[in-house]
Motif scaffolding. Sequence first.
Motif, PDB file in Angstrom:
ATOM      1  N   LEU B 328       0.830  -1.197   0.000  1.00  0.00           N
ATOM      2  CA  LEU B 328       0.000   0.000   0.000  1.00  0.00           C
ATOM      3  C   LEU B 328       0.866   1.249   0.000  1.00  0.00           C
ATOM      4  CD1 LEU B 328      -2.886  -0.624   2.556  1.00  0.00           C
ATOM      5  CD2 LEU B 328      -3.071  -0.129   0.133  1.00  0.00           C
ATOM      6  N   PRO B 329       0.522   2.229  -0.829  1.00  0.00           N
ATOM      7  CA  PRO B 329       1.228   3.507  -0.728  1.00  0.00           C
ATOM      8  C   PRO B 329       0.870   4.153   0.600  1.00  0.00           C
ATOM      9  CG  PRO B 329      -0.665   3.693  -2.186  1.00  0.00           C
ATOM     10  CD  PRO B 329      -0.542   2.243  -1.820  1.00  0.00           C
ATOM     11  N   PRO B 330       1.707   5.034   1.088  1.00  0.00           N
ATOM     12  CA  PRO B 330       1.404   5.673   2.371  1.00  0.00           C
ATOM     13  C   PRO B 330       0.097   6.457   2.285  1.00  0.00           C
ATOM     14  CG  PRO B 330       3.220   6.788   1.258  1.00  0.00           C
ATOM     15  CD  PRO B 330       2.963   5.521   0.510  1.00  0.00           C
ATOM     16  N   THR B 331      -0.615   6.474   3.363  1.00  0.00           N
ATOM     17  CA  THR B 331      -1.864   7.230   3.419  1.00  0.00           C
ATOM     18  C   THR B 331      -1.561   8.719   3.413  1.00  0.00           C
ATOM     19  OG1 THR B 331      -2.622   5.518   4.908  1.00  0.00           O
ATOM     20  CG2 THR B 331      -4.041   7.421   4.659  1.00  0.00           C
ATOM     21  N   ARG B 332      -2.265   9.433   2.568  1.00  0.00           N
ATOM     22  CA  ARG B 332      -2.097  10.881   2.617  1.00  0.00           C
ATOM     23  C   ARG B 332      -3.465  11.488   2.856  1.00  0.00           C
ATOM     24  NH1 ARG B 332       0.769  13.161  -2.366  1.00  0.00           N
ATOM     25  NH2 ARG B 332       0.965  10.933  -2.722  1.00  0.00           N
ATOM     26  N   PRO B 333      -3.570  12.471   3.730  1.00  0.00           N
ATOM     27  CA  PRO B 333      -4.894  13.039   4.010  1.00  0.00           C
ATOM     28  C   PRO B 333      -5.492  13.645   2.749  1.00  0.00           C
ATOM     29  CG  PRO B 333      -3.138  14.360   5.019  1.00  0.00           C
ATOM     30  CD  PRO B 333      -2.510  13.096   4.532  1.00  0.00           C
ATOM     31  N   LEU B 334      -6.782  13.505   2.577  1.00  0.00           N
ATOM     32  CA  LEU B 334      -7.449  14.053   1.404  1.00  0.00           C
ATOM     33  C   LEU B 334      -7.447  15.575   1.486  1.00  0.00           C
ATOM     34  CD1 LEU B 334     -10.492  11.638   1.058  1.00  0.00           C
ATOM     35  CD2 LEU B 334      -8.500  11.817  -0.444  1.00  0.00           C
ATOM     36  N   PRO B 335      -7.023  16.224   0.424  1.00  0.00           N
ATOM     37  CA  PRO B 335      -6.966  17.688   0.450  1.00  0.00           C
ATOM     38  C   PRO B 335      -8.376  18.285   0.412  1.00  0.00           C
ATOM     39  CG  PRO B 335      -6.565  16.899  -1.759  1.00  0.00           C
ATOM     40  CD  PRO B 335      -6.676  15.672  -0.892  1.00  0.00           C
ATOM     41  N   PHE B 336      -8.510  19.458   0.938  1.00  0.00           N
ATOM     42  CA  PHE B 336      -9.780  20.188   0.817  1.00  0.00           C
ATOM     43  C   PHE B 336      -9.410  21.642   0.669  1.00  0.00           C
ATOM     44  CE2 PHE B 336      -8.687  20.010   5.249  1.00  0.00           C
ATOM     45  CZ  PHE B 336      -8.857  21.324   5.687  1.00  0.00           C
ATOM     46  N   ARG B 337     -10.307  22.429   0.141  1.00  0.00           N
ATOM     47  CA  ARG B 337      -9.982  23.851   0.061  1.00  0.00           C
ATOM     48  C   ARG B 337     -11.253  24.701   0.031  1.00  0.00           C
ATOM     49  NH1 ARG B 337      -9.944  22.230  -5.173  1.00  0.00           N
ATOM     50  NH2 ARG B 337     -10.933  23.720  -6.579  1.00  0.00           N
ATOM     51  N   LEU B 338     -11.080  25.904   0.448  1.00  0.00           N
ATOM     52  CA  LEU B 338     -12.198  26.839   0.483  1.00  0.00           C
ATOM     53  C   LEU B 338     -12.442  27.374  -0.924  1.00  0.00           C
ATOM     54  CD1 LEU B 338     -14.083  28.532   2.411  1.00  0.00           C
ATOM     55  CD2 LEU B 338     -12.316  30.295   2.297  1.00  0.00           C
ATOM     56  N   ILE B 339     -13.680  27.275  -1.374  1.00  0.00           N
ATOM     57  CA  ILE B 339     -14.031  27.835  -2.669  1.00  0.00           C
ATOM     58  C   ILE B 339     -14.681  29.181  -2.404  1.00  0.00           C
ATOM     59  CG2 ILE B 339     -15.284  27.505  -4.810  1.00  0.00           C
ATOM     60  CD1 ILE B 339     -13.503  25.239  -4.509  1.00  0.00           C
ATOM     61  N   GLN B 340     -13.985  30.220  -2.823  1.00  0.00           N
ATOM     62  CA  GLN B 340     -14.458  31.569  -2.554  1.00  0.00           C
ATOM     63  C   GLN B 340     -15.466  31.960  -3.621  1.00  0.00           C
ATOM     64  OE1 GLN B 340     -15.243  34.064  -1.274  1.00  0.00           O
ATOM     65  NE2 GLN B 340     -13.691  35.285  -0.249  1.00  0.00           N
ATOM     66  N   ARG B 341     -16.718  31.751  -3.383  1.00  0.00           N
ATOM     67  CA  ARG B 341     -17.674  32.242  -4.382  1.00  0.00           C
ATOM     68  C   ARG B 341     -18.194  33.590  -3.890  1.00  0.00           C
ATOM     69  NH1 ARG B 341     -19.284  26.652  -4.886  1.00  0.00           N
ATOM     70  NH2 ARG B 341     -18.148  25.751  -6.645  1.00  0.00           N
ATOM     71  N   HIS B 342     -19.491  33.762  -3.733  1.00  0.00           N
ATOM     72  CA  HIS B 342     -19.961  35.122  -3.449  1.00  0.00           C
ATOM     73  C   HIS B 342     -20.638  35.324  -2.119  1.00  0.00           C
ATOM     74  CE1 HIS B 342     -18.837  36.366  -7.428  1.00  0.00           C
ATOM     75  NE2 HIS B 342     -19.446  35.308  -7.924  1.00  0.00           N
ATOM     76  N   THR B 343     -20.605  34.336  -1.249  1.00  0.00           N
ATOM     77  CA  THR B 343     -21.350  34.516  -0.006  1.00  0.00           C
ATOM     78  C   THR B 343     -20.450  34.754   1.202  1.00  0.00           C
ATOM     79  OG1 THR B 343     -21.378  32.143   0.422  1.00  0.00           O
ATOM     80  CG2 THR B 343     -23.220  33.040  -0.843  1.00  0.00           C
ATOM     81  N   LEU B 344     -19.186  35.029   0.924  1.00  0.00           N
ATOM     82  CA  LEU B 344     -18.229  35.223   2.017  1.00  0.00           C
ATOM     83  C   LEU B 344     -17.588  36.599   1.868  1.00  0.00           C
ATOM     84  CD1 LEU B 344     -16.416  34.291   4.340  1.00  0.00           C
ATOM     85  CD2 LEU B 344     -15.037  33.045   2.674  1.00  0.00           C
ATOM     86  N   ASN B 345     -17.651  37.365   2.920  1.00  0.00           N
ATOM     87  CA  ASN B 345     -17.212  38.764   2.851  1.00  0.00           C
ATOM     88  C   ASN B 345     -16.612  39.188   4.193  1.00  0.00           C
ATOM     89  OD1 ASN B 345     -16.872  41.140   1.521  1.00  0.00           O
ATOM     90  ND2 ASN B 345     -18.956  41.905   1.901  1.00  0.00           N
ATOM     91  N   ARG B 346     -15.977  40.377   4.229  1.00  0.00           N
ATOM     92  CA  ARG B 346     -15.512  40.946   5.494  1.00  0.00           C
ATOM     93  C   ARG B 346     -16.723  41.244   6.378  1.00  0.00           C
ATOM     94  NH1 ARG B 346     -10.767  41.798   6.399  1.00  0.00           N
ATOM     95  NH2 ARG B 346     -11.345  42.904   8.285  1.00  0.00           N
ATOM     96  N   MET B 347     -16.489  41.297   7.651  1.00  0.00           N
ATOM     97  CA  MET B 347     -17.569  41.627   8.561  1.00  0.00           C
ATOM     98  C   MET B 347     -18.067  43.048   8.257  1.00  0.00           C
ATOM     99  SD  MET B 347     -17.724  41.826  12.670  1.00  0.00           S
ATOM    100  CE  MET B 347     -17.183  43.525  12.776  1.00  0.00           C
ATOM    101  N   PRO B 348     -19.385  43.221   8.191  1.00  0.00           N
ATOM    102  CA  PRO B 348     -19.898  44.577   7.956  1.00  0.00           C
ATOM    103  C   PRO B 348     -19.585  45.461   9.159  1.00  0.00           C
ATOM    104  CG  PRO B 348     -21.689  43.053   8.529  1.00  0.00           C
ATOM    105  CD  PRO B 348     -20.451  42.231   8.340  1.00  0.00           C
ATOM    106  N   ARG B 349     -19.424  46.812   8.907  1.00  0.00           N
ATOM    107  CA  ARG B 349     -19.119  47.716  10.038  1.00  0.00           C
ATOM    108  C   ARG B 349     -20.234  47.720  11.042  1.00  0.00           C
ATOM    109  NH1 ARG B 349     -15.001  51.163   6.674  1.00  0.00           N
ATOM    110  NH2 ARG B 349     -14.961  49.333   5.429  1.00  0.00           N
ATOM    111  N   VAL B 350     -21.434  47.851  10.533  1.00  0.00           N
ATOM    112  CA  VAL B 350     -22.575  47.858  11.450  1.00  0.00           C
ATOM    113  C   VAL B 350     -23.336  46.536  11.264  1.00  0.00           C
ATOM    114  CG1 VAL B 350     -24.672  49.046  12.142  1.00  0.00           C
ATOM    115  CG2 VAL B 350     -22.759  50.348  11.165  1.00  0.00           C
ATOM    116  N   PRO B 351     -23.247  45.709  12.265  1.00  0.00           N
ATOM    117  CA  PRO B 351     -23.970  44.435  12.149  1.00  0.00           C
ATOM    118  C   PRO B 351     -25.451  44.693  11.922  1.00  0.00           C
ATOM    119  CG  PRO B 351     -22.534  44.456  14.091  1.00  0.00           C
ATOM    120  CD  PRO B 351     -22.522  45.833  13.530  1.00  0.00           C
ATOM    121  N   PRO B 352     -26.079  43.911  11.059  1.00  0.00           N
ATOM    122  CA  PRO B 352     -27.468  44.163  10.677  1.00  0.00           C
ATOM    123  C   PRO B 352     -28.424  44.073  11.842  1.00  0.00           C
ATOM    124  CG  PRO B 352     -26.746  41.979   9.963  1.00  0.00           C
ATOM    125  CD  PRO B 352     -25.546  42.693  10.469  1.00  0.00           C
TER     126      PRO B 352
END
Lengths: 354, 354
Positions: B328-352
């Motif tokens: 068996l080849p050595p186990t390597r952890p499965l990679p994952f990554r953040l997909i930056q689409r459009h629902t992630l942003n900096r915190m707004p200055r004034v929380p809603p």
Amino acid sequence: MTDPTDSPVPPPGAEITLRDVARLAGVSVSTASRVINRTCGVSPAYAAAVQAVLERFSYIPNNAARALVRQKTRTVGLVVPTLSNPLFAPSIAAIEATLRDAGYGLLVACSQRAPERELEQVRMMIERGVDGMILTGSHHLPATLGLLASRGVVLATQDDPAACAGALSVAMQDAAAMATVIDALVMRGHRTIGILTGPVENTLPIAERLRGAIQRLEHHGLPHGAGHIMETADYQAASSRRAARTLLDRVRGLTAIACTGDILAIGTIMECRRRGLRIPQDISIVGCGDTVMSQFVDPPLATIHLPFGTMGEQAARRLLCVMAGRPLPPTRPLPFRLIQRHTLNRMPRVPPGA
Amino acid sequence: MTDPTDSPVPPPGAEITLRDVARLAGVSVSTASRVINRTCGVSPAYAAAVQAVLERFSYIPNNAARALVRQKTRTVGLVVPTLSNPLFAPSIAAIEATLRDAGYGLLVACSQRAPERELEQVRMMIERGVDGMILTGSHHLPATLGLLASRGVVLATQDDPAACAGALSVAMQDAAAMATVIDALVMRGHRTIGILTGPVENTLPIAERLRGAIQRLEHHGLPHGAGHIMETADYQAASSRRAARTLLDRVRGLTAIACTGDILAIGTIMECRRRGLRIPQDISIVGCGDTVMSQFVDPPLATIHLPFGTMGEQAARRLLCVMAGRPLPPTRPLPFRLIQRHTLNRMPRVPPGA
DNA sequence: TATAAGTATGAGAACGCTTTCAGCAACCCG
DNA sequence: CGGGTTGCTGAAAGCGTTCTCATACTTATA
């Protein structure tokens, strides 16, 4: 009885065979076989003895040996164009469930829409002795069909509007489904309707949907020329968005877009949004297929529900009928219906383009 | 040579067997077998003769007979919890492709998350002589594992963070994935983060995701009590909408919601929309899984891509290794990554909510 | 009681293949 | 030129079942 190989317990590593069962139960192999296959004519005492051994050692018959003499494996093969696209998922699920209930195993392969690959996979499945096969779609090599026929493998097809296999073919009413979409739009006052379709070549169901839509527009005396129809390059969201853009630019006063697939409709929604068109106040959008996605889009997509699950189930059921020598039930067209979600509305008084 | 059964062409209905091939090529069965299996030591002349007959009659070996003597079927079984849900589709597709390339067939069954059903299906597959099995998830009956072990069937598992099968188990880094989500939010200034999770019981991956998120919130010194966490009843869009509503009502000043699944995130988007919250200006939403849907939502969902395809491929590849006796080849952890689409942003200055 | 008919049982052939083993050339080396 | 080696070939023994057939044993009938 004093044979040293005659140990009461089989060696741990080796699998227990029918001969072992027979020996342990003190009967002949034939009798043990009769008990397993519920063939009549075994005395209750022997039957019970065999049954006990069967359970005690959790005997599992060797299907290869069985297949060799019976010439049947109780296994069927399924080839689908694609597994990663969830389109056929309900169909596969239904086929699996139906076959399992009948005691059949399911061998699955994916042709990636390449008929040559399909042939190769059919070979592989014949090698594994499938009793029946379900092929998906309408593009099969003559060699594939010939091979199946020459090996006496029962063939059913699904999602092939051309029905190459006669009574064992179960397909959607793609044309009628899209005609219903057009009717629904016309009934709500829409007169200028655009059609967005996926690539027609090599996918008969899509071609059928397009044909149904055009025919129905013609029937209503509405414009149905090439100007009102847009064909996308593929099924990516970006392509359908681009196609929707072209269509909206080209046709003035468009109040509705009928799409031959849900993904196309989703791209269209995005493009309309981008332009500031309100859905469904300014424009109505209807898809076709009712894939998982359509209920999660915003706004939820009005679409035609096509019963892929039922399609798979029927294909499997009919296949089982033929394999068992039972008469086929009469073919009944697969039902479909319009799912009224939120993208379908009456025609606006003032078309947004005017 | 004048035997009347010695016709040059086999009868049309019957399948051509190795004996026919041998007879037609004028060699013994052993020699024909050697040609087919590329065993060394056949004279070129004979080899060519056999080859010709093979092709002329498109001989397909009978795998049942082969399996009987070799005790190997070149077939593996796969049990997944569900087929209709597209979640495992990429994994199944990858498994199928990997096995096919290695000349293996794939028997598929669906347990519908019922371990007893899984056992039954494993039995069915053992009956059909699978050389290896891939089980999905973390809930298996001890009897299932025992059966497999006693029959010498190689077992690999996928998507089981508890790794019950040791080196042959390949699973996602669910906890780490959600930790990444939290980090991404914290890095953008969010301090009041809600967590929406699916039902944790009986689905270890989801439990892991939740654990990862909570742990990371704690690590950053942010609130992570029960008040900030909401568990849905199931994976319907309506339930996640309802849960999102409760969460938004309960926690004041929420600027981000991390969801342990994409469907949950989609429901959250809908609910935020209904409240007039702008995404991502007023609130950020991040999912997990990157299922097909997430790119079609509006706005396209930021999420963690989990490589289900790779997971399936690795499971299949490792299984093949063991079956072939390769290391068996050595186990390597499965990679994952953040997909930056459009629902992630900096915190707004004034929380809603403020 | 003898015979026919029927029923439970086991021996053994077959299914199509792989693989061991023995046979038989041809060859090399001493 | 003989004995050992090598290389190709075919006969035959399974692999684990099913199923046909023959046999032994019951039971019913004359």
